[in-house]
Write a protein that holds these residues in place. Structure first.
Motif, short mmCIF file in Angstrom:
data_model
loop_
_atom_site.label_atom_id
_atom_site.label_comp_id
_atom_site.label_asym_id
_atom_site.label_seq_id
_atom_site.Cartn_x
_atom_site.Cartn_y
_atom_site.Cartn_z
N PRO A 105 28.98 -8.27 11.49
CA PRO A 105 29.07 -8.64 12.91
C PRO A 105 28.92 -7.43 13.85
O PRO A 105 29.46 -6.38 13.57
CB PRO A 105 30.48 -9.24 13.03
N PHE A 106 28.15 -7.64 14.88
CA PHE A 106 27.94 -6.64 15.91
C PHE A 106 28.61 -7.12 17.19
O PHE A 106 28.69 -8.35 17.38
CB PHE A 106 26.44 -6.47 16.20
N PRO A 107 29.04 -6.24 18.10
CA PRO A 107 29.12 -4.80 17.97
C PRO A 107 30.21 -4.41 16.98
O PRO A 107 31.19 -5.14 16.82
CB PRO A 107 29.49 -4.35 19.38
N ASN A 108 30.03 -3.27 16.33
CA ASN A 108 31.03 -2.89 15.32
C ASN A 108 31.47 -1.42 15.44
O ASN A 108 32.06 -0.90 14.51
CB ASN A 108 30.49 -3.19 13.92
N TYR A 109 31.12 -0.78 16.56
CA TYR A 109 31.75 0.53 16.76
C TYR A 109 31.95 0.81 18.25
O TYR A 109 31.23 0.26 19.09
CB TYR A 109 31.00 1.66 16.05
N GLU A 110 32.95 1.62 18.52
CA GLU A 110 33.32 1.92 19.90
C GLU A 110 32.50 3.11 20.40
O GLU A 110 32.30 4.07 19.64
CB GLU A 110 34.81 2.30 19.99
N PRO A 111 32.08 3.07 21.65
CA PRO A 111 31.43 4.27 22.20
C PRO A 111 32.39 5.45 22.09
O PRO A 111 33.60 5.29 22.26
CB PRO A 111 31.20 3.91 23.67
N GLY A 112 31.87 6.59 21.75
CA GLY A 112 32.72 7.79 21.64
C GLY A 112 33.37 7.94 20.27
O GLY A 112 34.14 8.86 20.04
N SER A 113 33.03 7.04 19.33
CA SER A 113 33.58 7.16 17.97
C SER A 113 32.51 7.81 17.08
O SER A 113 31.46 8.21 17.55
CB SER A 113 33.95 5.77 17.43
N TRP A 114 32.79 7.86 15.77
CA TRP A 114 31.80 8.38 14.83
C TRP A 114 30.95 7.26 14.23
O TRP A 114 30.29 7.45 13.22
CB TRP A 114 32.46 9.15 13.69
N ARG A 160 21.29 -3.50 0.98
CA ARG A 160 22.62 -3.64 1.57
C ARG A 160 23.56 -2.54 1.06
O ARG A 160 24.49 -2.14 1.76
CB ARG A 160 23.18 -5.03 1.28
N ARG A 161 23.33 -2.09 -0.16
CA ARG A 161 24.18 -1.03 -0.70
C ARG A 161 23.80 0.34 -0.11
O ARG A 161 24.63 1.22 0.06
CB ARG A 161 24.01 -1.01 -2.23
N ASP A 162 22.53 0.50 0.19
CA ASP A 162 22.04 1.82 0.60
C ASP A 162 21.94 2.01 2.12
O ASP A 162 21.66 3.11 2.58
CB ASP A 162 20.65 2.07 -0.01
N VAL A 163 22.10 0.94 2.86
CA VAL A 163 21.91 1.05 4.32
C VAL A 163 23.08 0.40 5.05
O VAL A 163 23.45 -0.73 4.74
CB VAL A 163 20.59 0.34 4.75
N VAL A 164 23.66 1.13 6.00
CA VAL A 164 24.73 0.58 6.83
C VAL A 164 24.26 0.66 8.28
O VAL A 164 23.78 1.71 8.73
CB VAL A 164 26.03 1.42 6.69
N LEU A 165 24.37 -0.45 9.00
CA LEU A 165 23.91 -0.45 10.39
C LEU A 165 25.07 -0.73 11.34
O LEU A 165 26.09 -1.29 10.94
CB LEU A 165 22.82 -1.51 10.59
N GLY A 166 24.89 -0.35 12.59
CA GLY A 166 25.94 -0.61 13.56
C GLY A 166 25.34 -0.80 14.95
O GLY A 166 24.17 -0.50 15.20
N GLN A 167 26.19 -1.31 15.83
CA GLN A 167 25.79 -1.46 17.23
C GLN A 167 27.01 -1.12 18.09
O GLN A 167 28.11 -1.57 17.79
CB GLN A 167 25.37 -2.90 17.50
N TYR A 168 26.81 -0.31 19.12
CA TYR A 168 27.97 0.11 19.92
C TYR A 168 28.41 -1.01 20.87
O TYR A 168 27.59 -1.80 21.33
CB TYR A 168 27.73 1.43 20.65
N ARG A 169 29.72 -1.04 21.09
CA ARG A 169 30.25 -2.02 22.03
C ARG A 169 29.74 -1.68 23.42
O ARG A 169 29.80 -0.53 23.84
CB ARG A 169 31.79 -1.98 22.00
N GLY A 170 29.19 -2.69 24.10
CA GLY A 170 28.65 -2.44 25.44
C GLY A 170 27.13 -2.42 25.42
O GLY A 170 26.49 -2.53 26.47
N TYR A 171 26.54 -2.30 24.21
CA TYR A 171 25.07 -2.27 24.14
C TYR A 171 24.47 -3.55 24.72
O TYR A 171 23.50 -3.53 25.46
CB TYR A 171 24.63 -2.09 22.68
#
Ligand code: BG6
Length: 503
Positions: A475-484, A303-314
């Protein structure tokens, strides 16, 4: 700041290898891979004069199509996806050697038909019985096809006489267990020297250039270690989403889709020791040592070494579960525990639907130990050197360094020396599949994944994948399309007292 780069003069000796005559047999012809990648690659090889003079392409798939209809479909694919414009006369000559056989892969009669057609092609074009089989199908079909080929007597053991080789398209399994069973299955039919596992990243010119940059320039080697390197960033950022591949992707996720293969390959090329020779097995053995030195992920550090994300709309993409917890973004901190790299973090970052498309390796050198340029506003500009290999797009190499700004005041400025591939060598680098198809025809396995590599890489990533299948990363989704990517990923990097380099 742009730098003029003198390319190696044409008189310098280059490694020109003859490509033997052969037939390329594509199972799953007409699918996305052959339309978008394989046919355009073959056509470009023909255009560049590097395809063997005696060559035929045999497409095999379930759909009932005539030779003519198949050629027409392939012509349309080349016009749409080739990096060079379709030349009708060249296509006409190329298409003379394009044939099609339809049939079910479960049915032995299909392989009898393939065998008969191959003999005709051998006879017609003088192909000497050499065959390269490309399995451009889902891996679930590999076993059936390989056994069908064997039963029809289409696989000759390596040695003198005509050769048979098989290209397997990724994914090579979805975990260690399935990778092992896939490898066992391939080994029932083929010798390891006949198996060419494609990771198309290795065919990219600029990925290959990592080796040249490191081992053809003595300037870098003394710096390429823990004494001078502070950290390394390897990113593969995409602007596209999962598109029409939602169903596949939702069972795969970013760790299996990109990290296990492409990013670990680039990491290994960046971190490996100089091989004894440039031969396939020496290079692949050195890369394997890097994998073996990767610090094992422990459940209490994942959990310290890995960060995951899912884009909104996926979750609204076709084929994706509405409550999917599959990640489309990953950032990892990885350590290579060996003499050269002990303590140097390698940050891997990849994701879909991000702000910019960029695949890069950035080697951040350590800050200078002491600023001689006293005033605080001067020190601010003495940024650590960063060497960046731009793998795509805008392929090139850049070095960030400090220089005095002209004038009577003592100002230090940050400059970038930039080598652009297109300017230096004139023109776009060829597509990865062009190089890889040619290498497989020539029997050069350097740029293909060896069995032990595949199993070791799965062995390393499996605990991470499993951990997040059992513990929500959301919690997913946690990033916006077009972001970093997820905002907390930037915070995570700040916690490391670093920031992501903006491509
Ligand atoms: C493939 C992945 O292997 O690589 C895709 O399955 C990804 O999800 C692709 O988009 C990226 O390749 P490239 O060459 O477009 O960077």
């Amino acid at each position: 700041m742009a730098t003029r780069v003198a390319a190696i003069p044409p008189s310098a000796p280059t490694r020109r290898v003859q490509t033997p005559p052969c037939t390329l047999v594509v199972f799953g012809a007409g699918g996305d891979l052959s339309r978008r990648k394989l046919l355009p690659a073959l056509y470009n090889l023909a255009m560049g004069g590097t395809l063997p003079d005696r060559f035929a392409l045999l497409g095999v798939a379930r759909r009932g199509l005539t030779n003519e209809a198949f050629r027409e479909e392939m012509r349309a694919a080349v016009s749409e996806f080739s990096r060079r414009r379709l030349d009708p006369e060249l296509w006409r000559r190329f298409a003379e050697g394009v044939d099609y056989v339809s049939g079910d892969f479960e049915d032995g009669a299909s392989f009898e038909r393939v065998s008969a057609r191959l003999q005709q092609l051998d006879h017609r074009f003088g192909l000497e019985g050499n065959r390269l089989f490309y399995l451009a199908t889902p891996p679930t079909e590999f076993g059936t096809i390989l056994r069908g080929l064997k039963r029809a007597g289409l696989i000759h053991p390596p040695g003198a006489g005509p050769w048979s080789r098989v290209i397997l398209e990724k994914p090579f399994g979805r975990d260690l267990e399935s990778a092992r069973s896939l490898n066992r299955l391939a080994a029932e039919v083929l010798d390891e020297s006949q198996i060419f596992r494609i990771d198309h990243y290795l065919g990219k010119e600029t990925v290959q250039n990592i080796l040249v940059l490191r081992f053809a320039n003595s300037i870098f080697e003394p710096l390429w270690n823990r004494k001078y390197v502070d950290y390394v960033e390897i990113c593969a950022l995409e602007t596209v989403g999962v598109g029409t591949r939602g169903k596949f992707y939702d069972q795969t996720g970013v760790l299996r889709d990109i990290v296990q293969n492409h990013l670990l390959e680039v990491l290994a090329l960046t971190a490996m020791e100089p091989p004894t020779t440039g031969g396939a097995d020496d290079i692949r053995s050195e890369k394997l040592k890097v994998l073996n030195a990767l610090r094992d992920p422990w459940s209490d550090t994942i959990r310290r070494d890995v960060v995951l994300g899912q884009y909104r709309g996926y979750r609204e993409e076709p084929g994706v579960a509405p409550d999917s917890m599959v990640p489309t973004y990953a950032a990892l901190r990885v350590f290579v525990d060996n003499w050269r790299w002990q303590g140097v973090p390698f940050y891997l970052r990849t994701g879909k639907k991000l702000k910019k498309r960029a695949t890069e390796v950035s080697v951040h050198l350590q800050p200078i130990p002491l600023s001689l340029f006293g005033r605080p506003d001067v020190c601010e500009f003495v940024k650590p050197n960063v060497l960046t290999l731009r793998i795509q797009p805008d392929e090139g190499i850049q070095l960030e360094f400090a220089s005095k700004v002209p004038g009577d005041d003592f100002m230090v400025g940050a400059l970038t020396m930039d080598m652009k591939y297109t300017e230096a060598f004139g023109g776009e680098p060829p597509e990865a599949y062009e190089r890889l198809l040619l290498d497989a025809m020539r029997g050069d396995a350097t740029l293909f994944s060896r069995r032990d590599w595949v199993e070791t890489s799965w062995g390393w990533i499996d605990p991470i994948v499993r951990y997040f299948e059992e513990h929500a990363a959301g919690p997913f989704p946690n990033y916006e399309p077009g972001s970093w990517g997820p905002a907390h990923c930037d915070e995570w990097m700040r916690g490391e007292h670093r920031t992501w380099r903006e491509p």
